[in-house]
Design a protein around this motif. Structure first.
Motif, PDB file in Angstrom:
ATOM      1  N   THR A 515       0.815  -1.218   0.000  1.00  0.00           N
ATOM      2  CA  THR A 515       0.000   0.000   0.000  1.00  0.00           C
ATOM      3  C   THR A 515       0.849   1.269   0.000  1.00  0.00           C
ATOM      4  O   THR A 515       0.491   2.250  -0.631  1.00  0.00           O
ATOM      5  CB  THR A 515      -0.946   0.043   1.219  1.00  0.00           C
ATOM      6  OG1 THR A 515      -0.707  -1.111   2.001  1.00  0.00           O
ATOM      7  CG2 THR A 515      -2.379   0.097   0.779  1.00  0.00           C
ATOM      8  N   TYR A 516       1.980   1.214   0.721  1.00  0.00           N
ATOM      9  CA  TYR A 516       2.834   2.398   0.784  1.00  0.00           C
ATOM     10  C   TYR A 516       3.384   2.723  -0.611  1.00  0.00           C
ATOM     11  O   TYR A 516       3.239   3.845  -1.106  1.00  0.00           O
ATOM     12  CB  TYR A 516       3.980   2.161   1.768  1.00  0.00           C
ATOM     13  CG  TYR A 516       5.002   3.272   1.769  1.00  0.00           C
ATOM     14  CD1 TYR A 516       4.674   4.540   2.277  1.00  0.00           C
ATOM     15  CD2 TYR A 516       6.283   3.067   1.261  1.00  0.00           C
ATOM     16  CE1 TYR A 516       5.599   5.564   2.273  1.00  0.00           C
ATOM     17  CE2 TYR A 516       7.216   4.088   1.257  1.00  0.00           C
ATOM     18  CZ  TYR A 516       6.874   5.330   1.765  1.00  0.00           C
ATOM     19  OH  TYR A 516       7.787   6.327   1.751  1.00  0.00           O
ATOM     20  N   SER A 517       3.964   1.722  -1.281  1.00  0.00           N
ATOM     21  CA  SER A 517       4.483   1.905  -2.636  1.00  0.00           C
ATOM     22  C   SER A 517       3.348   2.286  -3.578  1.00  0.00           C
ATOM     23  O   SER A 517       3.489   3.131  -4.449  1.00  0.00           O
ATOM     24  CB  SER A 517       5.153   0.638  -3.153  1.00  0.00           C
ATOM     25  OG  SER A 517       6.219   0.299  -2.336  1.00  0.00           O
ATOM     26  N   GLU A 518       2.220   1.643  -3.391  1.00  0.00           N
ATOM     27  CA  GLU A 518       1.052   1.912  -4.213  1.00  0.00           C
ATOM     28  C   GLU A 518       0.731   3.407  -4.166  1.00  0.00           C
ATOM     29  O   GLU A 518       0.499   4.047  -5.183  1.00  0.00           O
ATOM     30  CB  GLU A 518      -0.124   1.086  -3.660  1.00  0.00           C
ATOM     31  CG  GLU A 518      -1.465   1.401  -4.274  1.00  0.00           C
ATOM     32  CD  GLU A 518      -1.729   0.567  -5.513  1.00  0.00           C
ATOM     33  OE1 GLU A 518      -1.482  -0.643  -5.457  1.00  0.00           O
ATOM     34  OE2 GLU A 518      -2.170   1.142  -6.528  1.00  0.00           O
ATOM     35  N   ARG A 519       0.739   3.957  -2.934  1.00  0.00           N
ATOM     36  CA  ARG A 519       0.425   5.392  -2.780  1.00  0.00           C
ATOM     37  C   ARG A 519       1.489   6.254  -3.452  1.00  0.00           C
ATOM     38  O   ARG A 519       1.184   7.237  -4.114  1.00  0.00           O
ATOM     39  CB  ARG A 519       0.305   5.737  -1.295  1.00  0.00           C
ATOM     40  CG  ARG A 519      -1.130   5.864  -0.832  1.00  0.00           C
ATOM     41  CD  ARG A 519      -1.315   6.907   0.256  1.00  0.00           C
ATOM     42  NE  ARG A 519      -0.312   6.838   1.305  1.00  0.00           N
ATOM     43  CZ  ARG A 519      -0.374   6.006   2.353  1.00  0.00           C
ATOM     44  NH1 ARG A 519      -1.375   5.180   2.484  1.00  0.00           N
ATOM     45  NH2 ARG A 519       0.574   6.010   3.264  1.00  0.00           N
ATOM     46  N   LEU A 520       2.768   5.838  -3.248  1.00  0.00           N
ATOM     47  CA  LEU A 520       3.868   6.575  -3.875  1.00  0.00           C
ATOM     48  C   LEU A 520       3.705   6.586  -5.390  1.00  0.00           C
ATOM     49  O   LEU A 520       3.808   7.622  -6.046  1.00  0.00           O
ATOM     50  CB  LEU A 520       5.202   5.914  -3.538  1.00  0.00           C
ATOM     51  CG  LEU A 520       5.886   6.302  -2.231  1.00  0.00           C
ATOM     52  CD1 LEU A 520       7.230   5.607  -2.132  1.00  0.00           C
ATOM     53  CD2 LEU A 520       6.063   7.808  -2.147  1.00  0.00           C
ATOM     54  N   GLN A 522       1.021   6.073  -7.116  1.00  0.00           N
ATOM     55  CA  GLN A 522      -0.156   6.840  -7.496  1.00  0.00           C
ATOM     56  C   GLN A 522       0.165   8.338  -7.541  1.00  0.00           C
ATOM     57  O   GLN A 522      -0.139   9.031  -8.504  1.00  0.00           O
ATOM     58  CB  GLN A 522      -1.278   6.560  -6.487  1.00  0.00           C
ATOM     59  CG  GLN A 522      -2.609   7.151  -6.877  1.00  0.00           C
ATOM     60  CD  GLN A 522      -2.937   6.849  -8.329  1.00  0.00           C
ATOM     61  OE1 GLN A 522      -2.721   5.738  -8.817  1.00  0.00           O
ATOM     62  NE2 GLN A 522      -3.425   7.850  -9.061  1.00  0.00           N
ATOM     63  N   ARG A 523       0.832   8.802  -6.490  1.00  0.00           N
ATOM     64  CA  ARG A 523       1.165  10.236  -6.417  1.00  0.00           C
ATOM     65  C   ARG A 523       2.116  10.605  -7.553  1.00  0.00           C
ATOM     66  O   ARG A 523       1.958  11.623  -8.214  1.00  0.00           O
ATOM     67  CB  ARG A 523       1.829  10.529  -5.073  1.00  0.00           C
ATOM     68  CG  ARG A 523       1.287  11.801  -4.442  1.00  0.00           C
ATOM     69  CD  ARG A 523       1.929  12.046  -3.109  1.00  0.00           C
ATOM     70  NE  ARG A 523       3.026  13.003  -3.218  1.00  0.00           N
ATOM     71  CZ  ARG A 523       3.965  13.138  -2.293  1.00  0.00           C
ATOM     72  NH1 ARG A 523       3.962  12.378  -1.212  1.00  0.00           N
ATOM     73  NH2 ARG A 523       4.912  14.031  -2.435  1.00  0.00           N
ATOM     74  N   GLU A 526       0.304  10.810 -10.888  1.00  0.00           N
ATOM     75  CA  GLU A 526      -0.444  12.055 -11.051  1.00  0.00           C
ATOM     76  C   GLU A 526       0.474  13.205 -11.404  1.00  0.00           C
ATOM     77  O   GLU A 526       0.188  14.020 -12.270  1.00  0.00           O
ATOM     78  CB  GLU A 526      -1.215  12.381  -9.770  1.00  0.00           C
ATOM     79  CG  GLU A 526      -2.538  11.636  -9.711  1.00  0.00           C
ATOM     80  CD  GLU A 526      -3.131  11.677  -8.308  1.00  0.00           C
ATOM     81  OE1 GLU A 526      -2.863  12.643  -7.574  1.00  0.00           O
ATOM     82  OE2 GLU A 526      -3.851  10.717  -7.965  1.00  0.00           O
ATOM     83  N   ARG A 540      -4.499  -0.145 -12.103  1.00  0.00           N
ATOM     84  CA  ARG A 540      -4.943   0.377 -10.811  1.00  0.00           C
ATOM     85  C   ARG A 540      -6.181   1.248 -10.983  1.00  0.00           C
ATOM     86  O   ARG A 540      -6.216   2.117 -11.842  1.00  0.00           O
ATOM     87  CB  ARG A 540      -3.832   1.216 -10.179  1.00  0.00           C
ATOM     88  CG  ARG A 540      -2.667   0.377  -9.758  1.00  0.00           C
ATOM     89  CD  ARG A 540      -1.478   1.233  -9.382  1.00  0.00           C
ATOM     90  NE  ARG A 540      -0.277   0.734 -10.042  1.00  0.00           N
ATOM     91  CZ  ARG A 540       0.350  -0.380  -9.679  1.00  0.00           C
ATOM     92  NH1 ARG A 540      -0.086  -1.091  -8.673  1.00  0.00           N
ATOM     93  NH2 ARG A 540       1.418  -0.786 -10.332  1.00  0.00           N
ATOM     94  N   ALA A 542      -7.403   3.639  -9.242  1.00  0.00           N
ATOM     95  CA  ALA A 542      -7.239   5.075  -9.044  1.00  0.00           C
ATOM     96  C   ALA A 542      -6.792   5.750 -10.332  1.00  0.00           C
ATOM     97  O   ALA A 542      -7.266   6.824 -10.685  1.00  0.00           O
ATOM     98  CB  ALA A 542      -6.239   5.336  -7.929  1.00  0.00           C
TER      99      ALA A 542
END
Ligand SMILES: Nc1ncnc2c1ncn2[C@@H]1O[C@H](COP(=O)(O)OP(=O)(O)OP(=O)(O)O)[C@@H](O)[C@H]1O
Ligand SMILES: [Mg+2]
Length: 588
Positions: A515-520, A522-523, A526, A540, A542
C-alpha cells in the motif's frame, strides 16, 4: 545463419578480413618483414656452424673461429629480437582488428530492429561479440603470420640443405611425405576433436549461466540433485572431448620426433660414409649444419596442424561475425521532420500490425489523444496494450494505417527526434548495473544531480531514494536486483520525468505492490502526467478513474471507450472488469 565455411580455406572471406588490417598497414608489412628476417636468421646459424667446423676448426684458424663465433652470436641475438618484435606486433595487429570489428558489430547491433532481437538468442550474440572475436584475433596472432613465417623458414632451410649437399638433402626430403601424411591425419583428427571440445564448452557455458540466473527456481523446486547430475554429465563429456585431443597429441608428437631422429640418423650415417669413403672430405661441418636444419624443417610441421586449426576456427568465427554484419535489419530512418517540441496530439487510425507475418495482433486500432489528456488503456492480458507502445515508438513497423503525432505521420519524423519527445515506463523496468543517479539520467550530462533530486522531490520519491544506503549513489547491481519491483518502477518514473517529454507512456506493472508503494506510485503518476499527453496502460483503479478517456481493449481491438462513469453506465465489458476488480479490492 549462414553456412559454416566448409572449404579448407575461404579466400574471399580471408580477403575481407585482411581489409580490416588496412588502417594498420605499417604494422602489417612490418610483421611480414619480421617473418622474412626470421627465416633468414634461422638458416644463418647452421650455415655459420658449417663454416666454423669446416673452415675454422679443421683448418686451425683461430682468428676465423673467433670471427665466426661472434657472427653466430650476433645472428642469434638479432633472431631473438626479431622474434620478440614479430610476436608483439602480430598480436598487436590481431587485437587492433578485434577491437575494430567488435565496435563495428556492436554499433551495427545498436541499430537493429526489435524484431531481430525477438528472433535471436542473446547467448549466441554475446558469443559473437566476445569469444568469436578472440578467435578472429588469433588468426593474426597465432595463425596466418606464424604459418607464413614457418613456411619461409622451411623453404630457407631446404634451400640451404640443397646448397650444401644435394644428396643429403634428397635423403631428408624423402622422409617429408611420411611426416606430411601423419600431420594431415593429425590435423583432421584434431579438427573434429576441437569442434567437440568447443561444443562442450558452449554447453557448459549456457548451462551454468542459465542455472545461475534461475537459481531461485532451482532451489524453490529443489532441483539441486537433478541439476548437479546433469552438470556432472556435461562435464564428463567435456573431459572426454579434451582427453581426445590430448591423446592425439600424445600419439603424434613421438611420431614426429621419431621421423626427425631418423632423418638425423640417416644424414649422419650417409654423410659420414661419404667422408669415410673419401667421396667428399668436407662433410663434417655439413652434418652439424644439417642437424640444425632438420630441426628447422621438421619442428614447424609438428605445430602446423595446430596453427591450421587456429586459422580454420578463426575463419569460422569470422564467417559468423560477418554474417551478422551483413544482416540488414535496421529500422528505416528516412523521416526528415525534426521538432524541438511537440504539442502531443496523438492519433491512431486503423492501425493493423502483427509481430509475425501471418499473425495479426492489432486488428485496426483507432483512437486519439489530445495534447495534455490522460488516456488509460485497459483489457485482458495479451489484448495488445503493450503492443500499442511498441508501435508509437516505432520499435516495429505497422502493416497498415497511420500513427500521427501533431498531425504528422510518425514515419516522417527523424527517429531520434520522435523518440526524444516520448518517455516510456515499461512494464518490466530495466535498470543497468549502475548507481540510481546514472540509471535516472542515463548518463545524460545535461541532467545534474540537483535536477534529479529536485524532480524526485516533486514526484515524491526523494525520501525513498534518500533512505537507501548510499542514496542516489546506491549501486542497484545487475538488472536492479537490489531493489523491489515497486521501487524499480519508481526509479523508472523518475527517469521518464527528468527527460521532460511531451508524451508520456506508462505501462503499469501488473504485479501488486504494498500500500505504501502503491500510494507513492499513485502520487508520482499524477505528478508526471500533469501537463502532458499521457497514455497509461492501467491496472490500478485510481489511475483509471481519473483518466480523461478509457480505451478498453480485447483481442487486438478497442471494444469500448469513454470516461469511467460513461463506461460504467454502459454496463458492458468495462463494467464487468471494474466489478471484478472492485470485489477483489474489497476482499483485500
Ligand atoms: N515480441 C513479440 N513477438 C511476437 N509476438 C508478440 C511479441 N510481443 C507480444 N506478442 C504477442 O502479441 C499479443 C499482444 O501482446 P501485448 O504484449 O501487447 O499484450 P498486453 O495487452 O500488453 O498484455 P499484458 O496485460 O499481459 O501486458 C500477445 O498475443 C503476444 O503473444
Ligand atoms: Mg503488456
Amino acid at each position: 545463419m549462414s553456412k559454416e565455411s566448409g572449404k579448407a580455406f575461404d579466400t574471399g572471406l580471408f580477403k575481407r578480413l585482411l581489409a580490416h588490417t588496412k588502417p594498420y598497414k605499417v604494422t602489417f608489412y612490418s610483421v611480414a618483414l619480421f617473418a622474412i628476417l626470421l627465416s633468414a636468421f634461422a638458416v644463418l646459424s647452421p650455415y655459420f656452424l658449417q663454416q666454423i667446423v669446416d673452415e675454422a676448426i679443421k683448418k686451425s684458424d683461430a682468428e676465423k673461429l673467433l670471427f665466426l663465433v661472434l657472427a653466430m652470436l650476433g645472428v642469434l641475438l638479432a633472431q631473438v629480437i626479431c622474434q620478440l618484435l614479430f610476436n608483439y606486433y602480430a598480436n598487436w595487429l590481431g587485437e587492433s582488428v578485434i577491437k575494430d570489428v567488435r565496435i563495428k558489430l556492436f554499433e551495427h547491433m545498436l541499430d537493429f530492429r526489435m524484431k531481430y532481437f525477438d528472433n535471436s538468442s542473446l547467448g549466441v550474440l554475446v558469443t559473437r561479440a566476445v569469444a568469436d572475436m578472440q578467435r578472429i584475433g588469433e588468426i593474426f596472432s597465432q595463425g596466418f603470420f606464424v604459418i607464413v613465417a614457418d613456411l619461409l623458414k622451411m623453404i630457407a632451410a631446404a634451400a640451404l640443405m640443397l646448397y650444401m649437399n644435394w644428396k643429403l638433402a634428397l635423403i631428408v626430403f624423402a622422409l617429408l611425405p611420411v611426416i606430411l601424411y601423419a600431420t594431415r591425419l593429425f590435423q583432421q583428427a584434431m579438427k573434429v576433436a576441437f569442434i567437440e571440445v568447443r561444443a562442450q564448452v558452449s554447453n557448459l557455458n549456457s548451462f551454468v549461466q542459465e542455472r545461475l540466473t534461475g537459481m531461485k527456481i532451482v532451489q524453490l523446486f529443489t532441483r539441486e540433485k537433478i541439476e548437479s547430475d546433469k552438470f556432472r554429465e556435461i562435464n564428463e563429456k567435456h573431459k572426454k572431448a579434451w582427453l581426445k585431443t590430448v591423446w592425439y597429441n600424445s600419439i603424434f608428437f613421438p611420431i614426429a620426433e621419431i621421423v626427425s631422429s631418423v632423418a638425423i640418423g640417416l644424414v649422419v650415417w650417409y654423410g659420414g660414409l661419404q667422408n669415410v669413403t673419401n667421396i667428399s672430405d668436407n662433410v663434417a661441418g655439413t652434418i652439424f649444419a644439417y642437424i640444425l636444419c632438420i630441426e628447422i624443417l621438421f619442428r614447424p610441421l609438428r605445430q602446423i596442424a595446430d596453427k591450421f586449426n587456429t586459422l580454420q576456427m578463426g575463419m569460422v568465427a569470422a564467417n559468423r561475425v560477418f554474417s551478422i554484419l551483413d544482416t540488414e535489419s535496421n529500422i528505416d530512418d528516412l523521416g526528415t521532420v525534426e521538432k524541438t517540441s511537440v504539442n502531443g496530439d496523438i492519433k491512431f487510425s486503423d492501425v493493423r500490425f502483427g509481430y509475425l507475418k501471418d499473425e495479426e495482433v492489432l486488428h485496426g486500432v483507432s483512437f486519439d489523444a489530445k495534447a495534455g489528456e490522460t488516456i488509460a488503456i485497459v483489457g485482458a492480458t495479451g489484448a495488445g496494450k503493450s503492443t500499442i507502445i511498441n508501435l508509437l515508438n516505432r520499435f516495429y513497423e505497422i502493416n497498415s494505417g497511420h500513427i500521427l503525432i501533431d498531425g504528422i505521420d510518425s514515419k516522417d519524423y527523424k527517429l531520434a527526434s520522435l523518440r526524444s519527445h516520448i518517455a516510456v515506463v515499461l512494464q518490466d523496468v530495466f535498470l543497468f548495473a549502475d548507481t540510481i543517479a546514472n540509471n535516472i539520467s542515463l548518463k545524460d550530462e545535461s541532467i545534474s544531480i540537483e535536477a534529479i533530486e529536485q524532480a524526485a522531490k516533486q514526484i515524491g520519491v526523494h525520501e525513498f531514494i534518500a533512505s537507501l544506503p548510499e542514496g542516489y549513489q546506491y549501486n542497484v547491481k545487475e538488472r536492479g536486483s537490489m531493489l523491489s519491483s515497486g521501487q524499480r518502477q519508481l526509479i523508472a518514473f523518475l527517469r521518464a520525468y527528468v527527460s521532460n517529454p511531451s508524451i508520456l507512456i506508462l505501462d503499469e506493472a501488473t504485479s501488486s505492490v504494498d500500500t505504501y508503494s502503491e500510494r507513492l506510485i499513485q502520487r508520482a503518476t499524477e505528478k508526471i502526467t500533469e501537463g502532458r499527453t499521457s497514455i497509461i496502460i492501467a491496472h490500478r483503479l485510481a489511475t483509471i478513474k481519473k483518466a480523461d478517456k478509457i480505451l478498453v481493449m480485447d483481442a487486438g481491438k478497442i471494444v469500448e471507450s469513454g470516461t469511467h462513469y460513461e463506461l460504467l453506465k454502459k454496463g458492458g465489458y468495462y463494467n464487468n472488469l471494474y466489478e471484478a476488480q472492485f470485489m477483489e479490492e474489497e476482499v483485500a
